[in-house]
Design an enzyme around this catalytic site. Structure first.
Site, PDB file in Angstrom:
ATOM      1  N   GLU A 232     -11.618   1.542  -1.180  1.00  0.00           N
ATOM      2  CA  GLU A 232     -10.538   0.759  -1.365  1.00  0.00           C
ATOM      3  C   GLU A 232     -10.479   0.163  -2.829  1.00  0.00           C
ATOM      4  O   GLU A 232      -9.465  -0.141  -3.578  1.00  0.00           O
ATOM      5  CB  GLU A 232     -10.219  -0.313  -0.411  1.00  0.00           C
ATOM      6  CG  GLU A 232     -11.246  -1.272  -0.173  1.00  0.00           C
ATOM      7  CD  GLU A 232     -11.044  -2.565   0.598  1.00  0.00           C
ATOM      8  OE1 GLU A 232      -9.870  -2.538   0.985  1.00  0.00           O
ATOM      9  OE2 GLU A 232     -11.682  -3.325   0.965  1.00  0.00           O
TER      10      GLU A 232
ATOM     11  N   ASP B 149      -6.024 -10.627  -1.505  1.00  0.00           N
ATOM     12  CA  ASP B 149      -6.806 -11.512  -0.864  1.00  0.00           C
ATOM     13  C   ASP B 149      -8.132 -11.135  -0.803  1.00  0.00           C
ATOM     14  O   ASP B 149      -8.446 -10.055  -0.032  1.00  0.00           O
ATOM     15  CB  ASP B 149      -6.406 -11.590   0.786  1.00  0.00           C
ATOM     16  CG  ASP B 149      -5.769 -10.188   1.316  1.00  0.00           C
ATOM     17  OD1 ASP B 149      -5.803  -9.345   0.519  1.00  0.00           O
ATOM     18  OD2 ASP B 149      -5.425 -10.049   2.318  1.00  0.00           O
TER      19      ASP B 149
ATOM     20  N   GLU C 173      -5.363 -12.043  12.302  1.00  0.00           N
ATOM     21  CA  GLU C 173      -6.071 -10.832  12.022  1.00  0.00           C
ATOM     22  C   GLU C 173      -7.558 -11.061  11.563  1.00  0.00           C
ATOM     23  O   GLU C 173      -8.435 -10.083  11.197  1.00  0.00           O
ATOM     24  CB  GLU C 173      -5.296  -9.918  10.894  1.00  0.00           C
ATOM     25  CG  GLU C 173      -5.234 -10.453   9.698  1.00  0.00           C
ATOM     26  CD  GLU C 173      -3.772 -11.156   9.438  1.00  0.00           C
ATOM     27  OE1 GLU C 173      -3.584 -11.494   8.350  1.00  0.00           O
ATOM     28  OE2 GLU C 173      -3.546 -11.950  10.572  1.00  0.00           O
TER      29      GLU C 173
ATOM     30  N   ASN D 212       4.291  -7.356   6.334  1.00  0.00           N
ATOM     31  CA  ASN D 212       2.916  -7.033   5.808  1.00  0.00           C
ATOM     32  C   ASN D 212       2.494  -5.949   6.450  1.00  0.00           C
ATOM     33  O   ASN D 212       1.944  -5.024   5.707  1.00  0.00           O
ATOM     34  CB  ASN D 212       1.993  -8.287   6.235  1.00  0.00           C
ATOM     35  CG  ASN D 212       0.697  -8.229   5.495  1.00  0.00           C
ATOM     36  OD1 ASN D 212       0.150  -9.422   5.287  1.00  0.00           O
ATOM     37  ND2 ASN D 212       0.253  -7.227   5.336  1.00  0.00           N
TER      38      ASN D 212
ATOM     39  N   ASP E 183       0.685  -1.094  -0.007  1.00  0.00           N
ATOM     40  CA  ASP E 183      -0.151  -0.060   0.068  1.00  0.00           C
ATOM     41  C   ASP E 183       0.767   1.245   0.175  1.00  0.00           C
ATOM     42  O   ASP E 183       0.555   2.112  -0.615  1.00  0.00           O
ATOM     43  CB  ASP E 183      -1.018   0.053   1.153  1.00  0.00           C
ATOM     44  CG  ASP E 183      -1.959  -0.938   1.317  1.00  0.00           C
ATOM     45  OD1 ASP E 183      -3.102  -0.728   1.440  1.00  0.00           O
ATOM     46  OD2 ASP E 183      -1.509  -2.380   1.347  1.00  0.00           O
TER      47      ASP E 183
END
Length: 584
Positions: A506, A328, A247, A172, A136
């Site tokens: 997003e 994902d 998560e 990550n 990102d």
């Protein structure tokens, strides 16, 4: 008959309105709309900025535990962090020991999840993603540089140096449960954005020397045994952890939804399911820890069952590797990408090819000619392997390669355009890829694939990062009309939805042009923010307003598949001389 036709038209209009349909048309007052969204993005960098002294930075919506901030082992607690301990009611802890590489510490050794300390302010994606992410950040940095926030961009890059030095790798994101994986390697691209951007204050050669050293360490992770795709000479995605990811504690339906889907599609054969008790005995739990996941160690695992069925350990390994890829979820590597770690992917190996070329460039600037030559050799070897395993001459497409079955995928995916962005493709390959745009292009932009799997990284969804890499790649090979058209479509999709609800998201449904997405299985929300969409919007805005102004020329310009830079804006002109060595 006329009444029937009118009724049908009204009914269709109502259905499309209900579905959130928004055909990407220019607004009535484009100047005012333009100013409004650019102001939103400019303000958004402040809204999305975080630091270790800001209470809102320490919250993690993805887990249920109280906030904890972890410092590297042996590091003295900064005074500002000590203040945050009092003001934010956050617990301050130190990691148990120094970490030098991925795998140096097991997540189980840190039973309470927490945020990992970073020294500089950073921009988060938004929503549930309240930390600094690996890939990102590249697209966020593109936007920060365009908005002349060079200090913030440079600070984020230096945060990645801090991660490599203190946490063993670019993670990550900076949470303890991400100690098992990285994310797509964009570090050298970030470094170039800051070091070579002409509008910024010149960065010293000493900084580039430091950056080069940390990039070497980051690159070593991607060429280590855990990331090797068999004997292909290519790389794969891989997470060293086991079982479901922590998560997903905030989405108790995610893994059960996958089980339900697999049970509802028995004709699609996978090795992802096993028969297992919903309420296992202690001995059954011990067995499940080996063939599925450890119920005692993971609350997410304990909930991941449906009517006597659980997911296999192999599925969880693929699921974790998928998360390192950033995609994902899709069906690109099997249902829900449960076999990701078995593939040498086009995206990762294109990124590593560019990484190697970037490192050759840095070595040249630093006067390290022998190292530059070695980096060029690595890039050349990777290019040969990509052409051997990932290029399909008869289809004129790049495809991922399953090195366990020794078969090339047939899944059409937008990452086929990564080799253009990386300048890996030949002119002939670029021309072939350009002819396949229709597989992905819709009224609202580029979809991820031509398969509507019901997951968020497939048709009908379009995402800012992959869209930008495709646009930029097409432009670099001379397909300026295509790059302009796609940039205009996706920009209008973002803008029109912004004018509707004053948010940037997003992802978008590029078939309907809507931000009101409907994901069948997997992640079902559409997070507001949104860091990388903001950055890419600025890139597309610059492309359309500065680089492709001469519409008459574009309409008549023949397709030129020669890989060359796009016509530079004044802001980019100074970069061109340093970048020429990256062209074929």
């Amino acid at each position: 008959m006329k009444r029937t036709k009118l009724f049908c038209r009204v009914l269709v209009a109502m259905i499309l309105s209900f579905a959130g349909y928004a055909s990407p048309q220019p607004p009535a007052n484009p100047q005012a709309a333009d100013a409004k969204i650019l102001t939103y993005i400019d303000n958004g960098w402040n809204t999305l900025s975080r630091s270790m002294t800001d209470c809102k930075s320490l919250v993690d919506p993805k887990v249920t535990t109280a906030p904890v901030l972890y410092l590297p082992a042996g590091m003295e607690t900064p005074s500002a962090v000590a203040t945050a301990h009092q003001q934010c009611n956050v617990e301050i802890k130190h990691l148990p020991r120094k970490i030098t590489h991925l795998g140096d510490i097991r997540v189980a050794e840190i039973p309470v999840e927490g945020l990992l300390y970073l020294p500089n302010r950073y921009v988060v994606p938004g929503g549930r993603f309240n930390e600094m992410y690996g890939w990102d950040s590249y697209f966020i940095i593109l936007g920060l540089v365009k908005d002349k926030r060079i200090g913030l961009a440079q600070g984020m890059i230096e945060n990645f140096f801090f991660e490599i030095e203190n946490y063993g790798a670019i993670l990550n994101a900076n949470r303890t449960y991400f100690f098992t994986r990285s994310q797509p390697p964009f570090l050298t691209s970030m470094i170039r954005e800051v070091y070579e951007h002409p509008s910024s204050k010149p960065v010293s050669k000493a900084w580039l020397e430091k950056a080069y050293s940390y990039a070497q360490r980051d690159y070593a992770l991607w060429t280590s045994p855990i990331h090797q795709a068999g004997e292909t000479g290519l790389a794969r995605y891989h997470d060293i952890g086991e079982g479901p990811v922590p998560e997903m504690a905030d989405d108790s339906d995610y893994y059960p939804d996958i089980i339900r889907w697999l049970l509802a599609h028995p004709d699609i054969h996978t090795s992802y399911l096993i028969d297992a008790s919903d309420d296992p005995t202690p001995s059954e739990s011990t067995a499940l820890a080996k063939i599925s996941c450890d119920i005692a160690a993971s609350k997410v695992c304990a909930r991941a069952h449906v009517n006597g069925h659980r997911l296999t350990a192999d599925f969880y390994r693929g699921d974790r590797a998928m998360r390192e890829s950033g995609f994902d979820t899709s069906f690109r590597f099997g249902p829900f990408s449960g076999s990701t770690e078995d593939y040498a992917p086009v995206c990762l190996n294109s990124l590593l090819y560019k990484y190697e070329r970037d490192m050759a460039h840095f070595a040249t600037l630093l006067g390290r000619r022998m190292e530059a030559t070695e980096w060029e050799h690595r890039a050349s070897a990777r290019r040969e392997a990509v052409n051997k395993y990932l290029w399909n001459q008869s289809q004129g497409m790049f495809y991922d390669y399953n090195f366990t079955t020794q078969k090339q995928s047939t899944y059409n995916y937008i990452t086929a355009f990564y080799p253009l962005w990386a300048k890996l493709a030949t002119p002939q390959q670029a021309s072939a890829l350009q002819r396949h745009l229709s597989l992905f292009e819709h009224d609202g932009g580029l979809a991820m694939s031509d398969n509507n799997s019901g997951t968020q990284w497939d048709l009908p969804f379009g995402w800012a990062p992959t869209t930008w890499l495709a646009i930029d790649g097409l432009a670099q090979y001379g397909f300026l009309a295509d790059a302009s058209r796609i940039a205009k479509k996706f920009s209008q999709t973002i803008l029109q939805n912004f004018l509707t609800d004053a948010t940037i998201r997003e992802k978008y449904n590029v078939v309907s042009g809507s931000a009101n997405v409907a994901v069948a299985t997997g992640y079902k929300s559409n997070v507001v923010g949104f860091g990388w969409t903001n950055g890419v919007y600025l890139q597309m805005h610059d492309l359309l307003t500065h680089k492709l102004k001469q519409a008459a020329i574009l309409k008549t310009e023949p397709l030129n598949p020669q890989p060359r830079p796009t016509a530079p804006s004044p802001a980019d002109a100074a970069v061109a001389a340093q970048s020429r060595m990256q062209s074929h």
